[in-house]
Design a protein around this motif. Structure first.
Motif, PDB file in Angstrom:
ATOM      1  N   ARG A   1       0.829  -1.213   0.000  1.00 53.21           N
ATOM      2  CA  ARG A   1       0.000   0.000   0.000  1.00 53.21           C
ATOM      3  C   ARG A   1       0.864   1.264   0.000  1.00 53.21           C
ATOM      4  O   ARG A   1       0.588   2.219  -0.725  1.00 53.21           O
ATOM      5  CB  ARG A   1      -0.948   0.010   1.199  1.00 53.21           C
ATOM      6  CG  ARG A   1      -2.194  -0.828   0.988  1.00 53.21           C
ATOM      7  CD  ARG A   1      -3.243  -0.577   2.065  1.00 53.21           C
ATOM      8  NE  ARG A   1      -2.810  -0.883   3.416  1.00 53.21           N
ATOM      9  CZ  ARG A   1      -2.815  -2.110   3.955  1.00 53.21           C
ATOM     10  NH1 ARG A   1      -3.257  -3.138   3.271  1.00 53.21           N
ATOM     11  NH2 ARG A   1      -2.408  -2.303   5.194  1.00 53.21           N
ATOM     12  N   GLN A   2       1.925   1.255   0.803  1.00 60.06           N
ATOM     13  CA  GLN A   2       2.823   2.414   0.844  1.00 60.06           C
ATOM     14  C   GLN A   2       3.490   2.633  -0.509  1.00 60.06           C
ATOM     15  O   GLN A   2       3.586   3.769  -0.987  1.00 60.06           O
ATOM     16  CB  GLN A   2       3.888   2.226   1.922  1.00 60.06           C
ATOM     17  CG  GLN A   2       3.367   2.355   3.328  1.00 60.06           C
ATOM     18  CD  GLN A   2       4.441   2.027   4.365  1.00 60.06           C
ATOM     19  OE1 GLN A   2       5.463   1.428   4.055  1.00 60.06           O
ATOM     20  NE2 GLN A   2       4.189   2.424   5.605  1.00 60.06           N
ATOM     21  N   LEU A   3       3.936   1.551  -1.139  1.00 57.32           N
ATOM     22  CA  LEU A   3       4.568   1.666  -2.460  1.00 57.32           C
ATOM     23  C   LEU A   3       3.577   2.176  -3.495  1.00 57.32           C
ATOM     24  O   LEU A   3       3.913   3.023  -4.324  1.00 57.32           O
ATOM     25  CB  LEU A   3       5.134   0.310  -2.893  1.00 57.32           C
ATOM     26  CG  LEU A   3       6.419  -0.136  -2.221  1.00 57.32           C
ATOM     27  CD1 LEU A   3       6.740  -1.580  -2.579  1.00 57.32           C
ATOM     28  CD2 LEU A   3       7.567   0.775  -2.621  1.00 57.32           C
ATOM     29  N   GLN A   4       2.352   1.665  -3.447  1.00 61.76           N
ATOM     30  CA  GLN A   4       1.338   2.099  -4.406  1.00 61.76           C
ATOM     31  C   GLN A   4       1.003   3.575  -4.210  1.00 61.76           C
ATOM     32  O   GLN A   4       0.870   4.307  -5.178  1.00 61.76           O
ATOM     33  CB  GLN A   4       0.078   1.235  -4.282  1.00 61.76           C
ATOM     34  CG  GLN A   4       0.271  -0.169  -4.812  1.00 61.76           C
ATOM     35  CD  GLN A   4      -0.898  -1.094  -4.516  1.00 61.76           C
ATOM     36  OE1 GLN A   4      -1.650  -0.896  -3.561  1.00 61.76           O
ATOM     37  NE2 GLN A   4      -1.048  -2.126  -5.327  1.00 61.76           N
ATOM     38  N   GLN A   5       0.894   4.020  -2.968  1.00 60.70           N
ATOM     39  CA  GLN A   5       0.601   5.427  -2.701  1.00 60.70           C
ATOM     40  C   GLN A   5       1.746   6.318  -3.181  1.00 60.70           C
ATOM     41  O   GLN A   5       1.526   7.386  -3.752  1.00 60.70           O
ATOM     42  CB  GLN A   5       0.329   5.659  -1.212  1.00 60.70           C
ATOM     43  CG  GLN A   5      -1.000   5.100  -0.776  1.00 60.70           C
ATOM     44  CD  GLN A   5      -1.187   5.150   0.740  1.00 60.70           C
ATOM     45  OE1 GLN A   5      -0.284   5.479   1.478  1.00 60.70           O
ATOM     46  NE2 GLN A   5      -2.385   4.802   1.188  1.00 60.70           N
ATOM     47  N   ALA A   6       2.969   5.875  -2.951  1.00 60.98           N
ATOM     48  CA  ALA A   6       4.125   6.639  -3.413  1.00 60.98           C
ATOM     49  C   ALA A   6       4.138   6.707  -4.942  1.00 60.98           C
ATOM     50  O   ALA A   6       4.484   7.734  -5.522  1.00 60.98           O
ATOM     51  CB  ALA A   6       5.415   6.013  -2.894  1.00 60.98           C
ATOM     52  N   CYS A   7       3.733   5.623  -5.594  1.00 60.44           N
ATOM     53  CA  CYS A   7       3.705   5.592  -7.057  1.00 60.44           C
ATOM     54  C   CYS A   7       2.624   6.500  -7.604  1.00 60.44           C
ATOM     55  O   CYS A   7       2.792   7.119  -8.654  1.00 60.44           O
ATOM     56  CB  CYS A   7       3.488   4.169  -7.561  1.00 60.44           C
ATOM     57  SG  CYS A   7       4.928   3.134  -7.281  1.00 60.44           S
ATOM     58  N   TRP A   8       1.493   6.585  -6.910  1.00 59.53           N
ATOM     59  CA  TRP A   8       0.434   7.485  -7.347  1.00 59.53           C
ATOM     60  C   TRP A   8       0.903   8.935  -7.248  1.00 59.53           C
ATOM     61  O   TRP A   8       0.505   9.777  -8.038  1.00 59.53           O
ATOM     62  CB  TRP A   8      -0.836   7.277  -6.536  1.00 59.53           C
ATOM     63  CG  TRP A   8      -1.498   5.961  -6.814  1.00 59.53           C
ATOM     64  CD1 TRP A   8      -1.472   5.248  -7.977  1.00 59.53           C
ATOM     65  CD2 TRP A   8      -2.272   5.192  -5.907  1.00 59.53           C
ATOM     66  NE1 TRP A   8      -2.176   4.081  -7.847  1.00 59.53           N
ATOM     67  CE2 TRP A   8      -2.694   4.021  -6.576  1.00 59.53           C
ATOM     68  CE3 TRP A   8      -2.664   5.369  -4.584  1.00 59.53           C
ATOM     69  CZ2 TRP A   8      -3.472   3.045  -5.992  1.00 59.53           C
ATOM     70  CZ3 TRP A   8      -3.443   4.390  -3.999  1.00 59.53           C
ATOM     71  CH2 TRP A   8      -3.838   3.252  -4.692  1.00 59.53           C
TER      72      TRP A   8
END
Length: 177
Positions: free
Chosen positions: A72-79
């Motif tokens: 989730r943290q990686l996905q949020q950073a990618c967004w």
């Protein structure tokens, strides 16, 4: 007449190929059951019943929770911009204690493994991160016995393929059907 003969041969070839693939899969699973390394994952609580499918236990693993948070943290950073999201499937490095119980895991990046580490495959879908087997079916009327399950025992191959072999209770004893 010749067309019928060709169709017969093609049908026979397709059936033979299907039988070979099925038997190869069975052979690989049997080899994994005999030679795979034992890995024990602690279960996370999930609803154990399905009226449509019969008695079964939906499985989740405690080891997956911190990994889901990391995804989730990686996905949020990618967004937010410019990073590489986790692959939809790959391998985890799972660290084992002396009793072969998983105590920690992280995403595999090609690093050499230590003797107490093993690879396990994962799959990332819109439903979340999936490790191991998502459900365990058992004979109708045996739900009370399997409701005591606290661990899943797997056999894991070198490439990270995992087969659930048993569920275990809080004391680590196998729950037999």
């Amino acid at each position: 007449m010749q067309t019928k003969s060709v169709i017969k041969w093609l049908t026979a070839a397709v059936v033979l190929a299907a039988l070979l693939l099925v038997n190869l899969s069975i052979y690989q699973k049997e080899r994994l059951l005999k030679q795979g390394r034992v890995v024990i994952l602690q279960l996370a609580p999930v609803d154990p019943r399905s009226l449509m499918q019969g008695d079964y236990m939906a499985l989740d693993y405690a080891l997956a929770a911190p990994l889901r948070a990391q995804v989730r943290q990686l996905q949020q950073a990618c967004w937010a911009g410019g990073c590489q999201a986790p692959a939809t499937s790959g391998q985890l490095v799972v660290e084992l204690d002396a009793q072969q119980q998983a105590v920690n895991a992280h995403f595999y990046h090609g690093e050499p493994l230590k003797p107490q580490q093993i690879l396990m495959q994962y799959h990332l879908s819109p439903a979340g991160l999936q490790i191991g087997t998502p459900s365990y079916f058992f004979q109708e009327g045996h739900g009370d016995r399997f409701a005591q399950a606290r661990y899943g025992e797997f056999r894991v191959d070198r490439d990270g393929t995992a087969l659930l072999t048993y569920l275990r209770d809080a004391d680590g004893r196998r729950i037999l059907p």
